[in-house]
Design an enzyme around this catalytic site. Structure first.
Site, PDB file in Angstrom:
ATOM      1  N   GLU A  54      10.044   5.953  -3.921  1.00 31.42           N
ATOM      2  CA  GLU A  54       8.987   5.890  -3.388  1.00 31.42           C
ATOM      3  C   GLU A  54       8.044   4.751  -4.051  1.00 31.42           C
ATOM      4  OE1 GLU A  54       8.476  10.467  -1.608  1.00 31.42           O
ATOM      5  OE2 GLU A  54       7.235   9.869  -3.397  1.00 31.42           O
TER       6      GLU A  54
ATOM      7  N   CYS B 194     -25.158  -1.612  -8.555  1.00 36.73           N
ATOM      8  CA  CYS B 194     -26.299  -0.875  -9.319  1.00 36.73           C
ATOM      9  C   CYS B 194     -25.684   0.097 -10.129  1.00 36.73           C
ATOM     10  CB  CYS B 194     -27.370  -0.566  -8.551  1.00 36.73           C
ATOM     11  SG  CYS B 194     -28.114  -1.656  -7.587  1.00 36.73           S
TER      12      CYS B 194
END
Ligand SMILES: *Cc1c(COP(=O)(O)O)cnc(C)c1O
Length: 432
Positions: free
Chosen positions: A289, A360
């Protein structure tokens, strides 16, 4: 450069044959670029190695959490890979893009009843069941819907892949799967076999991510095959599928380790054949996978520089118009990257600065201590390489910053695969 799809010509960075400075001007920044041929090349590398060395029916399944958007499921389907999906959102995206749902594997450690119903309704091929409650719920809901669902059972083999803790998942104390060591995994097999509406086809494990040690998957296979033999002994049941998960590492910077994936697949597949004979079990069909290793080096991100702050005697900052909203990986686990000033790509490096975003938050660092040309300034284009995996898929709207678009580059030509989010998109669900 780091990969063969990256080169410097006339002082500019080219990616997948296209001039990145031109693409930044055309599409705006921040901008994710993806190299379609590179994604396809990686898919074929897995496919040809599994076809050549692993038992019949073996295949690779793209772990789409690494980068999930409509267009990528179409590419994956065309290349003949399956897809791991981990939420109703990924299932919906794959299905809407026309992905053949019988090749989808539904992963995750907490699938809600609603998720289960939705996945069954969409015809997901396999559920990778994580726990006892899920077995009960899936059996009940499949029964209500008149379906018999194929499943794999996720177990933890107790392997430490020697990578970062944050991405290590195969240890006994993981939140994922049921442990072999504690006897809970064999109990879960018993439970799965007792369910009328479930068809147990295989067992699954995923030991972690950024694996470079060539013996990690062999060690996992050894434990898993031993468990398959135990299942045969206890229940007389032959496990058909062995899914070893994903996790191959990729190179983010020069000097980092590398792993030859086809060679490793060969080593693992040959080990599985030999060991199965030794244990007297049928050689299971193999699933891998890969997520990161399919898309990581097929992506780069472009930014525009807004300011260069030199705090004399302390440190320097180069601020760009993206940040942890489009790439949270340094903030999450100090992931390292290679950074290039795309429009001054041959200039000598004369300034060391942290490459920071516009959010921020002082932790909004894309990469610390990066070398830049001494004259870097507002309007220059900065490229962060190897951002194809776990960037777009982890992006957020923190500070109400719209997500960047994904532009596909193929044979030097570009096209939009995901549009840039607009300010209106941000308001879509707000009741004003
Ligand atoms: C994350 C994950 C993968 C993919 O891992 P990569 O390191 O991106 O290859 C595969 N399988 C499972 C179950 C996962 O959770």
């Amino acid at each position: 450069m780091l990969y063969d799809n990256i080169e410097i010509k006339d002082g500019r960075l080219f990616f997948a044959g296209a001039d990145t400075v031109k693409l930044a001007a055309e599409y705006g920044t921040p901008l994710y670029l993806m190299d379609e041929n590179k994604i396809r090349e990686k898919c074929r590398e897995y496919k040809s190695a599994l076809d050549a060395y692993a038992s019949d029916g073996s295949c690779a399944i793209y772990a789409s959490k690494a980068c999930s958007f409509g267009g990528i499921y179409r590419i994956i389907a065309e290349e003949g890979l399956g897809a791991d999906v981990v939420s109703a959102g990924e299932i919906f995206t794959a299905k809407s893009a026309g992905f053949p749902m019988e090749k989808a594997y539904f992963q995750g450690n907490n699938k809600t009843d609603e998720d289960i119903r939705f996945a069954l309704d969409c015809g997901v091929g396999y559920f990778v069941c994580d726990n006892f409650e899920e077995l009960d719920a899936l059996d009940r809901i499949a029964g209500e819907m008149g379906k018999v669902q194929r499943i794999l059972l996720r177990v933890t083999p107790g392997i430490d892949p020697h990578t970062y803790d944050e991405v290590s998942t195969g240890k006994v104390d993981s939140k994922f799967g049921v442990a072999i060591e504690t006897g809970q995994a064999i109990e879960a097999v018993k439970a799965a076999l007792s369910k009328k509406n479930l068809l147990l086809e295989g067992i699954h494990c995923h030991v972690g991510s950024m694996v470079f040690d060539s013996d990690v998957f062999v060690r996992a296979a050894a434990v898993m095959l031993g468990f398959i033999a135990e299942i045969k002994k206890v229940f007389g049941f032959e496990v058909k599928i062995l899914d070893l998960g994903g996790g191959y590492g990729v190179k983010y910077y020069e000097g980092q380790g590398e792993i030859d994936i086809p060679a490793n697949i060969r080593q693992v597949a040959e080990y599985i054949s030999e060991k199965s004979v030794e244990l007297g079990i049928k050689t299971p069909s193999l699933r891998l996978e890969p997520g990161r290793s399919i898309v990581a080096d097929a992506g780069i991100t472009l930014y525009s520089v807004g300011s260069v702050k030199k705090i004399t005697g302390y440190k320097n900052y180069v601020s760009v118009d993206g940040g942890m909203t489009d790439n949270p990986r340094y903030a999450l686990y100090e992931a390292r990257y290679t950074v290039v000033t795309a429009n001054k790509a041959d200039s000598p490096l004369g300034l060391t600065a942290d490459l920071v975003g516009r959010c921020c938050e002082s932790g909004d660092i894309i990469q610390p201590s990066v070398g830049f040309p001494a004259d870097i300034g507002r309007g220059d284009t900065v490229a962060v390489l190897t951002t194809g995996a776990y960037n777009y898929s982890m992006a957020s709207n923190y500070n109400r910053i719209p997500r960047p678009p994904i532009v596909m580059v193929k044979d030097g030509k570009s096209s939009v695969a995901v549009r840039r989010e607009s300010l209106e998109d941000l308001l879509k669900n707000d009741i004003l």
